[in-house]
Design an enzyme around this catalytic site. Sequence first.
Site, mmCIF file in Angstrom:
data_model
loop_
_atom_site.group_PDB
_atom_site.id
_atom_site.type_symbol
_atom_site.label_atom_id
_atom_site.label_comp_id
_atom_site.label_asym_id
_atom_site.label_seq_id
_atom_site.Cartn_x
_atom_site.Cartn_y
_atom_site.Cartn_z
ATOM 1 N N GLU A 89 9.200 15.666 16.004
ATOM 2 C CA GLU A 89 9.684 15.489 14.640
ATOM 3 C C GLU A 89 8.968 16.478 13.724
ATOM 4 O OE1 GLU A 89 10.672 11.788 11.673
ATOM 5 O OE2 GLU A 89 8.718 11.793 12.650
ATOM 6 N N GLU A 114 9.343 0.874 11.202
ATOM 7 C CA GLU A 114 10.398 1.881 11.057
ATOM 8 C C GLU A 114 9.689 3.230 11.097
ATOM 9 O OE1 GLU A 114 12.309 4.767 9.708
ATOM 10 O OE2 GLU A 114 12.350 3.766 7.759
ATOM 11 N N GLY A 126 2.201 3.839 13.788
ATOM 12 C CA GLY A 126 2.902 2.621 14.172
ATOM 13 C C GLY A 126 2.375 2.036 15.472
ATOM 14 N N GLY A 153 6.529 4.707 8.625
ATOM 15 C CA GLY A 153 5.673 5.881 8.702
ATOM 16 C C GLY A 153 5.761 6.537 10.061
ATOM 17 N N SER A 154 4.694 7.199 10.450
ATOM 18 C CA SER A 154 4.697 7.982 11.689
ATOM 19 C C SER A 154 4.611 7.086 12.915
ATOM 20 C CB SER A 154 3.528 8.966 11.690
ATOM 21 O OG SER A 154 2.297 8.287 11.892
ATOM 22 N N THR A 155 5.128 7.594 14.020
ATOM 23 C CA THR A 155 5.099 6.853 15.276
ATOM 24 C C THR A 155 3.675 6.618 15.748
ATOM 25 O OG1 THR A 155 7.278 7.655 15.937
ATOM 26 C CG2 THR A 155 5.817 6.918 17.695
ATOM 27 N N CYS A 159 13.139 10.410 7.986
ATOM 28 C CA CYS A 159 12.929 9.978 9.373
ATOM 29 C C CYS A 159 14.217 10.022 10.183
ATOM 30 C CB CYS A 159 12.331 8.583 9.396
ATOM 31 S SG CYS A 159 13.231 7.374 8.413
ATOM 32 N N LYS A 204 0.855 -1.180 0.000
ATOM 33 C CA LYS A 204 0.000 0.000 0.000
ATOM 34 C C LYS A 204 0.896 1.237 0.000
ATOM 35 C CE LYS A 204 -2.657 3.373 1.631
ATOM 36 N NZ LYS A 204 -2.152 4.719 1.998
#
Length: 477
Positions: free
Chosen positions: A388, A257, A240, A235-237, A291, A183
């Site tokens: 971030e 990651e 995740g 992607g983003s924390t 990142c 995706k």
Amino acid sequence: MATWEYSPAPESAALAQLRPSYRPFVDGAFVDGGGEPLKTVNPATEEVLAEVGTASAQDVDTAVAAARRAQETTWGPMRGAERAKYLFRIARIVAERSRELAVLETLDNGKPIRESRDIDVPTASAHLFHHAGWADKLGYAGLGPDPRPVGVVGAVIPWNFPLLMATWKIAPALACGNTVVLKPAETTPLTALVLAEIAAEAGLPAGVLNVLPGAGDVGAALVGHEGLDKVAFTGSTDVGKQIQQRLAGTGRRLTLELGGKAANIVYDDAPIDQAVEGVVDGIFFNQGHVCCAGSRLLVQESIAEEFSELLLRRIETLRVGDPLDKNTDVGAINSRAQLDRIVDLAAAGDAEGAQRWTSSCPLPERGLFFPPTVFSGVEQTMRVAREEIFGPVLSVLTFRTPEEAVAKANNTPYGLSAGIWTEKGAKAMWTAQRLRAGVVWTNTFNRFDPTSPFGGYRESGFGREGGRIGLEAYLDA
């Protein structure tokens, strides 16, 4: 003082062979997706590039079923040497079509063509070549005497390195005998769909690779699908964490990651000119949409004033503008939402008392752009030092001793990367051993190689991608 003026050197957009519409790739064919079509936009102009068909929940079911069928009947039982042939073909075609892919990536993403051409596409091809070489050697990887594929992999990738992140997931998964449902990010689906076309051109069996464009709902349907054996997410924390909660207790494998807030530590014995270049590359590469970007500069107090003067002088030379121009250093911000976030966090830096410096480089009259920005006088409690930003914004802090440098570098919930600048090998090793980061560069930054694992600690995720260790997540010993 004489200044250099660069004449425009644009790459031709026609090289991207852009089409008016693109469709999902399922079970070896491009199909009409059941979701609402989206329009992908050129962030440098905010003009529509193409209409992209998106997947529905039923399309996710169909793709996962096709991947399962291919894994069990074709791809999984296939000899590693045969799988390698397909990966080698895909790698060669990516290299042959590199100019087309680079221009398409720049149009869809906004990054400078120089980066797409010289970094993203060659590294993507290198990952495919590298993992093709592993396909018939898995028994010698030190991961068990008879390693077997995990099964069906659901991969979700971000918008900052669309083609490269796709190959980071696809190459090891396919080399190990798994099949993939990919995706891509909502705002950057085009190179992933061309990669699917390349896979078909290489003769990859139907169902081995499936690509499902769409928004977050497609990603959520995929990662929560019971037909998967593993999820690989970059992607983003925040997302995740949601995925980890959803998969907890299911028995399905997961690698994450996620975000980062990397420290770039510059000691007083560092090669200053080299360090300046490394700091600039660490934060302004890909507009800071990285990142592992070196978004926190920790410079030793005794050289802080000299280093800052050299750094700002160097940043002032960066050219912001048309991403297709080969002279451009900093391209467009990928989306309006991301630009708004950068603006908000920069405003928070002002409000909390940090001193903002902004490059005087003129910005284009249209498109999504943000000038290279540096905040000095930053305290560790400030949002610009902790959150971030994912943009071309650098926060500068100082330290007096190595112990203080390590303490400040580790004072973050993240742990993805770090940089060290010193002429003393012992000091570099001492520092690296104490930094809580998955990747530590010494006297360089943002160096990636398919033979070297990449990944983080804490809120930067877990698992490694690349190298021999990166194969482990895709194998059952």
